[in-house]
Write a protein that holds these residues in place. Structure first.
Motif, mmCIF file in Angstrom:
data_model
loop_
_atom_site.group_PDB
_atom_site.id
_atom_site.type_symbol
_atom_site.label_atom_id
_atom_site.label_comp_id
_atom_site.label_asym_id
_atom_site.label_seq_id
_atom_site.Cartn_x
_atom_site.Cartn_y
_atom_site.Cartn_z
ATOM 1 N N MET A 1 0.841 -1.205 0.000
ATOM 2 C CA MET A 1 0.000 0.000 0.000
ATOM 3 C C MET A 1 0.872 1.249 0.000
ATOM 4 S SD MET A 1 -3.018 0.992 2.698
ATOM 5 C CE MET A 1 -4.059 2.413 2.464
ATOM 6 N N VAL A 2 0.525 2.257 -0.821
ATOM 7 C CA VAL A 2 1.269 3.501 -0.849
ATOM 8 C C VAL A 2 1.201 4.147 0.525
ATOM 9 C CG1 VAL A 2 1.457 5.798 -1.883
ATOM 10 C CG2 VAL A 2 0.826 3.840 -3.300
ATOM 11 N N SER A 3 2.376 4.495 1.103
ATOM 12 C CA SER A 3 2.418 4.984 2.477
ATOM 13 C C SER A 3 2.046 6.453 2.595
ATOM 14 C CB SER A 3 3.816 4.770 3.067
ATOM 15 O OG SER A 3 4.791 5.452 2.279
ATOM 16 N N THR A 4 2.094 7.182 1.488
ATOM 17 C CA THR A 4 1.737 8.597 1.495
ATOM 18 C C THR A 4 0.648 8.856 0.471
ATOM 19 O OG1 THR A 4 3.969 9.266 2.155
ATOM 20 C CG2 THR A 4 2.578 10.952 1.158
ATOM 21 N N ALA A 5 -0.382 9.538 0.890
ATOM 22 C CA ALA A 5 -1.432 9.952 -0.042
ATOM 23 C C ALA A 5 -1.113 11.377 -0.481
ATOM 24 C CB ALA A 5 -2.794 9.887 0.630
ATOM 25 N N ARG A 6 -0.889 11.561 -1.768
ATOM 26 C CA ARG A 6 -0.552 12.886 -2.303
ATOM 27 C C ARG A 6 -1.808 13.511 -2.909
ATOM 28 N NH1 ARG A 6 4.620 14.389 -3.103
ATOM 29 N NH2 ARG A 6 4.257 15.352 -5.129
ATOM 30 N N VAL A 7 -2.175 14.684 -2.396
ATOM 31 C CA VAL A 7 -3.398 15.365 -2.810
ATOM 32 C C VAL A 7 -3.028 16.693 -3.449
ATOM 33 C CG1 VAL A 7 -5.593 16.341 -2.057
ATOM 34 C CG2 VAL A 7 -4.697 14.267 -0.950
ATOM 35 N N GLY A 8 -3.465 16.890 -4.669
ATOM 36 C CA GLY A 8 -3.238 18.152 -5.361
ATOM 37 C C GLY A 8 -4.350 19.145 -5.046
ATOM 38 N N VAL A 9 -3.981 20.400 -4.830
ATOM 39 C CA VAL A 9 -4.956 21.465 -4.587
ATOM 40 C C VAL A 9 -4.811 22.475 -5.715
ATOM 41 C CG1 VAL A 9 -5.810 23.204 -2.987
ATOM 42 C CG2 VAL A 9 -4.746 21.120 -2.098
ATOM 43 N N LEU A 10 -5.852 22.569 -6.536
ATOM 44 C CA LEU A 10 -5.823 23.400 -7.739
ATOM 45 C C LEU A 10 -6.640 24.665 -7.513
ATOM 46 C CD1 LEU A 10 -5.176 23.779 -10.769
ATOM 47 C CD2 LEU A 10 -7.232 22.466 -11.268
ATOM 48 N N ASN A 11 -5.995 25.822 -7.590
ATOM 49 C CA ASN A 11 -6.685 27.105 -7.457
ATOM 50 C C ASN A 11 -6.764 27.758 -8.826
ATOM 51 O OD1 ASN A 11 -7.274 29.956 -6.923
ATOM 52 N ND2 ASN A 11 -6.961 29.414 -4.779
ATOM 53 N N ASP A 12 -8.001 27.948 -9.315
ATOM 54 C CA ASP A 12 -8.208 28.498 -10.657
ATOM 55 C C ASP A 12 -8.542 29.980 -10.626
ATOM 56 O OD1 ASP A 12 -10.653 27.843 -9.448
ATOM 57 O OD2 ASP A 12 -11.690 27.616 -11.349
ATOM 58 N N PHE A 46 0.025 17.565 0.705
ATOM 59 C CA PHE A 46 -0.728 18.444 -0.183
ATOM 60 C C PHE A 46 0.239 19.175 -1.120
ATOM 61 C CE2 PHE A 46 -3.523 17.892 3.474
ATOM 62 C CZ PHE A 46 -4.726 17.605 2.849
ATOM 63 N N VAL A 47 -0.115 19.134 -2.390
ATOM 64 C CA VAL A 47 0.696 19.764 -3.431
ATOM 65 C C VAL A 47 -0.169 20.823 -4.107
ATOM 66 C CG1 VAL A 47 2.055 19.380 -5.519
ATOM 67 C CG2 VAL A 47 1.879 17.565 -3.790
ATOM 68 N N HIS A 48 0.356 22.027 -4.290
ATOM 69 C CA HIS A 48 -0.449 23.143 -4.773
ATOM 70 C C HIS A 48 -0.062 23.558 -6.186
ATOM 71 C CE1 HIS A 48 -2.219 23.986 -0.781
ATOM 72 N NE2 HIS A 48 -1.087 23.443 -0.356
ATOM 73 N N ALA A 49 -1.066 23.989 -6.938
ATOM 74 C CA ALA A 49 -0.845 24.548 -8.273
ATOM 75 C C ALA A 49 -1.848 25.667 -8.500
ATOM 76 C CB ALA A 49 -0.991 23.481 -9.351
ATOM 77 N N TYR A 50 -1.441 26.671 -9.257
ATOM 78 C CA TYR A 50 -2.264 27.853 -9.501
ATOM 79 C C TYR A 50 -2.323 28.127 -10.997
ATOM 80 C CZ TYR A 50 -1.312 28.520 -4.540
ATOM 81 O OH TYR A 50 -1.211 28.341 -3.187
ATOM 82 N N GLY A 51 -3.490 28.503 -11.452
ATOM 83 C CA GLY A 51 -3.664 28.904 -12.844
ATOM 84 C C GLY A 51 -4.910 29.751 -12.971
ATOM 85 N N LEU A 52 -4.762 30.995 -13.396
ATOM 86 C CA LEU A 52 -5.914 31.885 -13.522
ATOM 87 C C LEU A 52 -6.737 31.450 -14.730
ATOM 88 C CD1 LEU A 52 -7.435 34.342 -12.470
ATOM 89 C CD2 LEU A 52 -6.004 35.777 -13.946
ATOM 90 N N GLY A 53 -7.849 30.781 -14.446
ATOM 91 C CA GLY A 53 -8.693 30.247 -15.504
ATOM 92 C C GLY A 53 -9.732 31.245 -15.979
#
Length: 348
Positions: A1-12, A46-53
């Motif tokens: 089982m993957v020991s870390t759950a990686r969650v992306g947080v997308l801000n548009d 938590f991994v973050h990404a930004y893009g003005l949509g």
């Protein structure tokens, strides 16, 4: 089982952080709550990404931000928040087979991998507005709508429900979703002598519509969709004073009342708290119920989230998904409220 759950947080809604609409604290809060009680044993990153949509930015910006998260091997993405961007990303989400929870109003932005926490609904809101107007005796409707996927979708469902209820849409005027003046469009609508004026759209041009209506001597019913949620910041509530609108939180909801009492959250913060709480619970419960923390594991984990009491909506609204159910909120999740003297008050 993957020991870390990686969650992306997308801000548009921004090119970089900190940005409006950030829900990171709520996601972390709900995940930590399940870690403390032992239901989540893996670490969560938590991994973050930004893009003005859209509409202020571009579809390319939001696609690029999403691909950045996918390249960092996240197993779940939270976002975007605007319906147009959720529609843009839907094909990419399915192609990458990356479970994603958007918190927008686009019912069409659902799929095997695209889940939705309905913060508004392009399809349901027009029915609520039309039925309310019929109940208070408004028969002739004049509509100013954004010329956009959001505005035109609202208009289509309003037209259909009006026909069912015997209401007449006597005038329609399209407007740019970024317009800062609406005198011409409002004049066109009021020229048809409606009982009620509706604004349908994302809300960036709603103040211009409200100002143009206020500048006339017209004194009928004024109502807008969840664009009215913008009244929780800036001058919007003052400019749109007297407008009824669709909100997402209710003073009768025991879950949000308890949350606000525990965290000493003022009434004007209830909506943001309800939204953050529900989004965080979906993420945390999805991780807790996953058999592994791969993309497929988290997709299946989300499908096992059932019958959680929602902070959004009227009391009794529930959160959950299913094998073929990608809309999280079940029940009366849309709430009629009105801006009066800078305060949001329930419509009874």
């Amino acid at each position: 089982m993957v020991s870390t759950a990686r969650v992306g947080v997308l801000n548009d809604m921004a090119d970089d952080g900190p940005a409006p609409g950030d829900v990171s604290d709520w996601l972390e809060h709900e995940v930590q709550a399940l870690q403390r009680c032992g239901r989540i044993t893996a670490s969560v990153e938590f991994v973050h990404a930004y893009g003005l949509g859209l509409p202020s930015g571009t579809a390319e910006a939001i696609e690029r931000a999403y691909q950045e998260l996918a390249a960092q091997d996240v197993a779940l993405v939270v976002g975007p928040a605007i319906g147009e961007n959720a529609l843009v990303l839907s094909p990419l989400v399915e192609r990458l087979r990356l479970p994603t929870i958007n918190w927008a109003g686009a019912e069409r932005a659902r799929g095997k991998y695209m889940f939705q926490l309905q913060v508004g609904s392009h399809e349901d809101e027009p029915l609520v507005m039309a039925r309310y107007l019929a109940s208070v005796g408004c028969r002739r409707l004049g509509v100013v709508f954004d010329v956009s996927p959001i505005g035109t979708r609202h208009l289509k469902f309003l037209q259909e429900e009006a026909a069912v209820l015997g209401l007449d849409v006597v005038a329609e005027a399209g407007i740019s979703p970024l317009a800062d003046a609406a005198e011409q469009e409002v004049a066109t609508v009021l020229g048809a002598r409606p009982d009620a004026v509706l604004y349908l759209g994302l809300g960036m041009t709603a103040p211009a519509v409200a100002k143009a209506v206020t500048a006339t001597d017209w004194d009928g019913c004024k109502i807008m969709n969840t664009a009215g949620l913008r009244g929780y910041s800036g001058d919007f509530a003052r400019i749109c004073d007297g407008w009824t609108y669709i909100d997402m939180h209710s003073d009768t909801n025991a879950t949000i009342k308890a949350l606000c009492a525990a965290k000493n959250i003022p009434p004007e913060g209830a909506l943001a708290a309800a939204k953050g709480h529900d989004l965080g619970r979906l993420v945390a419960e999805g991780i807790a119920r996953a058999t592994d923390h791969t993309r497929e594991g988290l997709r299946a984990g989300l499908e096992h989230v059932k019958w959680l009491p929602a902070a959004l909506g009227e009391e009794g609204t529930l959160l959950g998904f299913g094998v073929h159910d990608r809309g999280a909120l079940h029940g009366r999740y849309l709430v009629l409220r009105q801006w009066l003297d800078g305060r949001s008050v329930p419509v009874t």
